[in-house]
Motif scaffolding. Structure first.
Motif, PDB file in Angstrom:
ATOM      1  N   PRO A 316      22.449  11.899   1.478  1.00  0.00           N
ATOM      2  CA  PRO A 316      21.062  11.431   1.457  1.00  0.00           C
ATOM      3  C   PRO A 316      20.922   9.925   1.678  1.00  0.00           C
ATOM      4  CG  PRO A 316      21.857  11.806  -0.758  1.00  0.00           C
ATOM      5  CD  PRO A 316      22.906  12.351   0.149  1.00  0.00           C
ATOM      6  N   GLU A 317      19.744   9.552   2.141  1.00  0.00           N
ATOM      7  CA  GLU A 317      19.377   8.140   2.142  1.00  0.00           C
ATOM      8  C   GLU A 317      19.197   7.749   0.680  1.00  0.00           C
ATOM      9  OE1 GLU A 317      18.807   4.467   3.732  1.00  0.00           O
ATOM     10  OE2 GLU A 317      19.353   6.292   4.802  1.00  0.00           O
ATOM     11  N   PRO A 318      19.995   6.814   0.172  1.00  0.00           N
ATOM     12  CA  PRO A 318      19.965   6.550  -1.274  1.00  0.00           C
ATOM     13  C   PRO A 318      18.627   5.976  -1.736  1.00  0.00           C
ATOM     14  CG  PRO A 318      21.321   4.926  -0.119  1.00  0.00           C
ATOM     15  CD  PRO A 318      20.992   5.987   0.877  1.00  0.00           C
ATOM     16  N   ALA A 319      18.229   6.406  -2.922  1.00  0.00           N
ATOM     17  CA  ALA A 319      17.018   5.857  -3.532  1.00  0.00           C
ATOM     18  C   ALA A 319      17.266   4.396  -3.911  1.00  0.00           C
ATOM     19  CB  ALA A 319      16.652   6.673  -4.762  1.00  0.00           C
ATOM     20  N   PRO A 320      16.222   3.566  -3.920  1.00  0.00           N
ATOM     21  CA  PRO A 320      16.394   2.153  -4.299  1.00  0.00           C
ATOM     22  C   PRO A 320      16.972   2.029  -5.709  1.00  0.00           C
ATOM     23  CG  PRO A 320      14.226   2.536  -3.333  1.00  0.00           C
ATOM     24  CD  PRO A 320      14.826   3.879  -3.561  1.00  0.00           C
ATOM     25  N   CYS A 321      17.798   1.027  -5.911  1.00  0.00           N
ATOM     26  CA  CYS A 321      18.392   0.828  -7.230  1.00  0.00           C
ATOM     27  C   CYS A 321      18.748  -0.637  -7.405  1.00  0.00           C
ATOM     28  CB  CYS A 321      19.639   1.692  -7.414  1.00  0.00           C
ATOM     29  SG  CYS A 321      20.985   1.298  -6.279  1.00  0.00           S
ATOM     30  N   GLY A 322      19.176  -0.993  -8.608  1.00  0.00           N
ATOM     31  CA  GLY A 322      19.563  -2.367  -8.893  1.00  0.00           C
ATOM     32  C   GLY A 322      20.922  -2.716  -8.327  1.00  0.00           C
ATOM     33  N   LYS A 323      21.365  -3.933  -8.572  1.00  0.00           N
ATOM     34  CA  LYS A 323      22.623  -4.418  -8.013  1.00  0.00           C
ATOM     35  C   LYS A 323      23.818  -3.614  -8.531  1.00  0.00           C
ATOM     36  CE  LYS A 323      25.486  -8.590  -7.568  1.00  0.00           C
ATOM     37  NZ  LYS A 323      26.722  -7.982  -8.089  1.00  0.00           N
ATOM     38  N   THR A 324      23.786  -3.225  -9.793  1.00  0.00           N
ATOM     39  CA  THR A 324      24.880  -2.454 -10.377  1.00  0.00           C
ATOM     40  C   THR A 324      24.286  -1.214 -11.050  1.00  0.00           C
ATOM     41  OG1 THR A 324      26.116  -4.506 -10.783  1.00  0.00           O
ATOM     42  CG2 THR A 324      26.895  -2.518 -11.900  1.00  0.00           C
ATOM     43  N   PRO A 325      24.138  -0.108 -10.318  1.00  0.00           N
ATOM     44  CA  PRO A 325      23.453   1.057 -10.875  1.00  0.00           C
ATOM     45  C   PRO A 325      24.243   1.801 -11.948  1.00  0.00           C
ATOM     46  CG  PRO A 325      24.263   1.512  -8.663  1.00  0.00           C
ATOM     47  CD  PRO A 325      24.454   0.050  -8.891  1.00  0.00           C
ATOM     48  N   LEU A 326      25.583   1.604 -12.025  1.00  0.00           N
ATOM     49  CA  LEU A 326      26.359   2.367 -12.991  1.00  0.00           C
ATOM     50  C   LEU A 326      27.505   1.511 -13.544  1.00  0.00           C
ATOM     51  CD1 LEU A 326      27.024   5.075 -14.407  1.00  0.00           C
ATOM     52  CD2 LEU A 326      28.380   5.677 -12.393  1.00  0.00           C
ATOM     53  N   MET A 327      27.580   1.441 -14.872  1.00  0.00           N
ATOM     54  CA  MET A 327      28.683   0.729 -15.537  1.00  0.00           C
ATOM     55  C   MET A 327      29.251   1.612 -16.647  1.00  0.00           C
ATOM     56  SD  MET A 327      27.376  -3.218 -15.903  1.00  0.00           S
ATOM     57  CE  MET A 327      28.956  -3.704 -16.605  1.00  0.00           C
ATOM     58  N   ALA A 328      30.544   1.413 -16.922  1.00  0.00           N
ATOM     59  CA  ALA A 328      31.192   2.111 -18.027  1.00  0.00           C
ATOM     60  C   ALA A 328      32.084   1.120 -18.766  1.00  0.00           C
ATOM     61  CB  ALA A 328      32.028   3.273 -17.499  1.00  0.00           C
ATOM     62  N   ASN A 329      32.020   1.156 -20.090  1.00  0.00           N
ATOM     63  CA  ASN A 329      32.812   0.232 -20.905  1.00  0.00           C
ATOM     64  C   ASN A 329      33.697   0.994 -21.889  1.00  0.00           C
ATOM     65  OD1 ASN A 329      31.669  -2.017 -19.737  1.00  0.00           O
ATOM     66  ND2 ASN A 329      30.068  -2.219 -21.299  1.00  0.00           N
ATOM     67  N   ASP A 330      35.003   0.676 -21.883  1.00  0.00           N
ATOM     68  CA  ASP A 330      35.959   1.115 -22.912  1.00  0.00           C
ATOM     69  C   ASP A 330      35.975   2.637 -23.099  1.00  0.00           C
ATOM     70  OD1 ASP A 330      37.935   0.586 -24.812  1.00  0.00           O
ATOM     71  OD2 ASP A 330      36.484   0.642 -26.453  1.00  0.00           O
ATOM     72  N   LEU A 331      35.996   3.379 -21.989  1.00  0.00           N
ATOM     73  CA  LEU A 331      36.018   4.839 -22.085  1.00  0.00           C
ATOM     74  C   LEU A 331      37.423   5.336 -22.413  1.00  0.00           C
ATOM     75  CD1 LEU A 331      33.904   5.886 -18.950  1.00  0.00           C
ATOM     76  CD2 LEU A 331      33.121   5.483 -21.299  1.00  0.00           C
ATOM     77  N   SER A 332      37.507   6.329 -23.298  1.00  0.00           N
ATOM     78  CA  SER A 332      38.775   6.983 -23.580  1.00  0.00           C
ATOM     79  C   SER A 332      38.509   8.463 -23.809  1.00  0.00           C
ATOM     80  CB  SER A 332      39.464   6.379 -24.803  1.00  0.00           C
ATOM     81  OG  SER A 332      38.703   6.613 -25.968  1.00  0.00           O
ATOM     82  N   LYS A 333      39.557   9.262 -23.593  1.00  0.00           N
ATOM     83  CA  LYS A 333      39.419  10.705 -23.786  1.00  0.00           C
ATOM     84  C   LYS A 333      40.737  11.286 -24.250  1.00  0.00           C
ATOM     85  CE  LYS A 333      36.991  14.481 -23.677  1.00  0.00           C
ATOM     86  NZ  LYS A 333      35.762  14.645 -24.497  1.00  0.00           N
ATOM     87  N   THR A 334      40.659  12.099 -25.294  1.00  0.00           N
ATOM     88  CA  THR A 334      41.838  12.767 -25.847  1.00  0.00           C
ATOM     89  C   THR A 334      41.503  14.237 -26.056  1.00  0.00           C
ATOM     90  OG1 THR A 334      42.547  10.759 -26.988  1.00  0.00           O
ATOM     91  CG2 THR A 334      43.464  12.837 -27.768  1.00  0.00           C
ATOM     92  N   TYR A 335      42.433  15.119 -25.670  1.00  0.00           N
ATOM     93  CA  TYR A 335      42.308  16.546 -25.967  1.00  0.00           C
ATOM     94  C   TYR A 335      43.387  16.899 -26.984  1.00  0.00           C
ATOM     95  CZ  TYR A 335      39.264  17.100 -21.908  1.00  0.00           C
ATOM     96  OH  TYR A 335      38.234  17.011 -21.011  1.00  0.00           O
ATOM     97  N   GLY A 336      42.962  17.219 -28.218  1.00  0.00           N
ATOM     98  CA  GLY A 336      43.941  17.493 -29.256  1.00  0.00           C
ATOM     99  C   GLY A 336      44.770  16.250 -29.533  1.00  0.00           C
ATOM    100  N   ASP A 378      35.378   9.860 -25.904  1.00  0.00           N
ATOM    101  CA  ASP A 378      35.664   9.669 -27.325  1.00  0.00           C
ATOM    102  C   ASP A 378      35.252   8.277 -27.791  1.00  0.00           C
ATOM    103  OD1 ASP A 378      36.746  12.226 -27.493  1.00  0.00           O
ATOM    104  OD2 ASP A 378      38.746  11.540 -26.932  1.00  0.00           O
ATOM    105  N   THR A 379      35.414   7.292 -26.900  1.00  0.00           N
ATOM    106  CA  THR A 379      34.974   5.929 -27.213  1.00  0.00           C
ATOM    107  C   THR A 379      34.252   5.367 -26.001  1.00  0.00           C
ATOM    108  OG1 THR A 379      36.989   4.875 -26.364  1.00  0.00           O
ATOM    109  CG2 THR A 379      37.008   5.592 -28.669  1.00  0.00           C
ATOM    110  N   GLY A 380      33.593   4.242 -26.210  1.00  0.00           N
ATOM    111  CA  GLY A 380      32.915   3.566 -25.113  1.00  0.00           C
ATOM    112  C   GLY A 380      31.570   4.180 -24.793  1.00  0.00           C
ATOM    113  N   ARG A 381      30.967   3.682 -23.718  1.00  0.00           N
ATOM    114  CA  ARG A 381      29.639   4.177 -23.348  1.00  0.00           C
ATOM    115  C   ARG A 381      29.382   3.983 -21.853  1.00  0.00           C
ATOM    116  NH1 ARG A 381      25.259  -0.322 -25.386  1.00  0.00           N
ATOM    117  NH2 ARG A 381      26.487  -2.193 -24.898  1.00  0.00           N
ATOM    118  N   ILE A 382      28.437   4.784 -21.349  1.00  0.00           N
ATOM    119  CA  ILE A 382      27.970   4.677 -19.963  1.00  0.00           C
ATOM    120  C   ILE A 382      26.683   3.867 -19.974  1.00  0.00           C
ATOM    121  CG2 ILE A 382      27.226   5.942 -17.916  1.00  0.00           C
ATOM    122  CD1 ILE A 382      30.098   6.468 -18.656  1.00  0.00           C
TER     123      ILE A 382
END
Length: 532
Positions: A316-336, A378-382
């Motif tokens: 698609p032709e992308p919808a207008p957005c800001g300079k940085t539309p997506l950020m993620a900080n300190d993400l972690s994931k553990t299974y068991g 498990d940690t961090g945020r979008i």
């Protein structure tokens, strides 16, 4: 031996195969080919006993091992090793041995003695099924498919989609079935595993039907080719290897075209002569006979080969957005107790191209699911930026509602489009007529890919999260997807083992998992692509 007699296959009102008969004997290694949607996956489901034919019969004559395109492993709490061993019924014996072993240390002597008896009984059962040699064989197959012992000792739910699919492939190969039915077996395999799989199949003593877009696998493995001709609802059998098949197929198409042209020319002449003679009453009967002869000529012709249509894919032709539309900080994931990745930071700027690399099981799919909001870290945020609109392509097609129709899935992805506009887009992705009313659950892997991509096209997304977007595609459709990636103006986060997809993306950055290292792209990272 697997015997098929007078098989008729339909999907709804659409006829896929009519009165097809064939058999698969030990040593037959068959490549099942034909355009996407022609019915290859539907046929293999019927041969495996997981689907029903409109008429005709399938007689297995022995155990059939079936690897579908989208395997479902059932209980995700099962240990991966046990899942493989279940192909020969050895998993239960091993579980009982482990349970008895724990109880043998009981302070109660009666309980300890009973546990010893249960252990001996379970061990005898294991030995009857091949014993520890069979367990070693299963581990060896898994290792050659890129599944080390540490993975085999984990529950299935802790594994990536690609790892679970390779567990299923290992289970089927370990089964020792008289007939193997493999639908795209090289999906999620690295280069070394593909080389090993070719060698394994070459030496397999049973019968084999394989569906694959990996022409290298077909060229090195098959000694027969079944071409499913969707135009004639028939299977053309070529008792020859892949290279000779390609030459013979082209020769056959040229012959059919030449025969049709000659017959049409002769029929035109007969019709013309009949028209002239029909004007005279004394020659009316002769004119009718000429017209009948011309019609018989045309009725006996096989349909001229229709070139496989290819979906016209443009993101698609992308919808207008800001300079940085997506950020993620300190993400972690553990299974068991298994840590997948930790401390991942990511900033997706408008129009940026990022490729995510790492070994199988490093968490690439999990990261995309977290970024798409389908799974929690498990940690961090979008941190969504101004105007963010995410389009997510899932390698296992989890974004499709398999209980709803093709049309309903599209409507849910494009609430701003009216019915006519939605059907027009579906038509460009080769879903026409009654096809749009089919449940998404009955689609082949290639058709599910096309529907998922169609839903992206109408999304107006400005950040695309693409997880193996070229899987299950024929070469022409793959070329369309690569061109769509190349020309898309929005931001892309790509997970793939397809070197061509990375070249089309021309990434400016790379994220390497599980370390979470972010770097500018350089050709030095290219060697990691096939391991992804």
């Amino acid at each position: 031996m697997l015997v098929v007699r007078d098989l008729e296959v339909r999907v709804g009102a659409r006829l896929l195969l009519s009165e097809v008969s064939f058999h698969i004997a030990a040593g037959d290694k068959i490549g099942l080919v034909g355009r996407n949607g022609a019915g290859k996956t539907t046929l293999t489901k019927i041969l495996a006993g997981e689907g029903a034919a409109a008429s005709g019969s399938v007689s297995p004559g022995g155990q059939v091992g079936y690897l579908p395109q989208d395997p479902r492993t059932g209980d995700l709490d099962v240990i991966a090793r046990d899942r493989i061993l279940s192909a020969r019924g050895l998993d239960g014996a091993l579980r009982r041995m482990r349970d008895a072993e724990e109880r043998m240390g009981s302070a109660d002597p009666d309980e300890a003695e009973q546990a010893m008896t249960r252990y001996t009984r379970a061990e005898n059962e294991l030995q009857a099924g091949g014993g520890y040699a069979a367990e070693a064989e299963a581990a060896r197959i898994a290792s050659n498919l890129g599944l080390p012992d540490r993975v085999l000792d984990q529950p299935l739910r802790t594994l990536s989609g690609g790892q679970r699919r390779r567990i299923e492939l290992a289970r089927i190969l370990f089964s020792g079935s008289e007939t193997l039915l493999l639908d795209e077996p090289t999906n999620h395999l690295d280069a070394d595993s593909i080389v090993w799989l070719r060698s394994f199949l070459q030496g397999y003593p049973g019968g084999l039907i394989v569906i694959s877009h990996d022409t290298g696998l077909l060229a090195s493995t098959v000694n027969k080719v079944f071409h499913l001709d969707a135009n004639r609802s028939a299977i053309d059998v070529y008792a020859m290897d892949w290279k000779r098949y390609l030459t013979q197929r082209e020769t056959d198409e040229k012959r059919r075209k030449r025969e049709r042209q000659n017959a049409e020319k002769k029929a035109d002449q007969l019709f013309s002569q009949a028209a002239k003679m029909g004007a005279k009453a004394t020659k009316a009967v002769a004119a009718q006979n000429m017209a009948k002869r011309a019609n018989r000529l045309l009725a006996g012709l096989e349909g001229e080969r229709v070139q496989d249509k290819v979906a016209k894919i443009r993101f698609p032709e992308p919808a207008p957005c800001g300079k940085t539309p997506l950020m993620a900080n300190d993400l972690s994931k553990t299974y068991g107790s298994t840590e997948i990745f930790t401390s991942v930071d990511l900033a997706i700027d408008r129009g940026s191209q990022v490729v995510v690399l790492g070994l199988n099981g490093a968490g690439k799919t999990t990261l995309l699911r977290i970024l798409a909001g389908l799974e929690a870290s498990d940690t961090g945020r979008i941190l969504p930026g101004h105007g963010l609109r995410i389009g997510y392509y899932a390698q296992e097609h989890e974004t499709l509602d398999t209980s709803r129709s093709v049309l309903d899935n599209m409507v849910s992805a494009s609430p701003d489009l009216n019915d006519t506009e939605v059907r027009k887009v579906l038509g460009s992705f080769l879903f026409t007529g009654d096809d749009v009313d089919k449940p998404a659950g009955v689609l082949s892997g290639g058709e599910k890919t096309r529907l998922s991509l169609a839903m992206l096209v109408v999304s107006a997304a400005n950040v695309l999260l693409l997880d193996e977007p070229t899987n299950n595609l024929d070469p022409a459709s793959r070329a369309e997807v690569l061109e769509a990636i190349r020309t898309y103006a929005g931001a892309v986060v790509l997970v793939t083992h397809d070197e061509g997809a990375v070249q089309a993306l021309d990434p400016d950055r790379v994220l390497v998992l599980p370390e979470g290292t972010e770097d500018l792209w350089s050709p030095e990272y290219a060697d990691l692509i096939s391991l992804a």
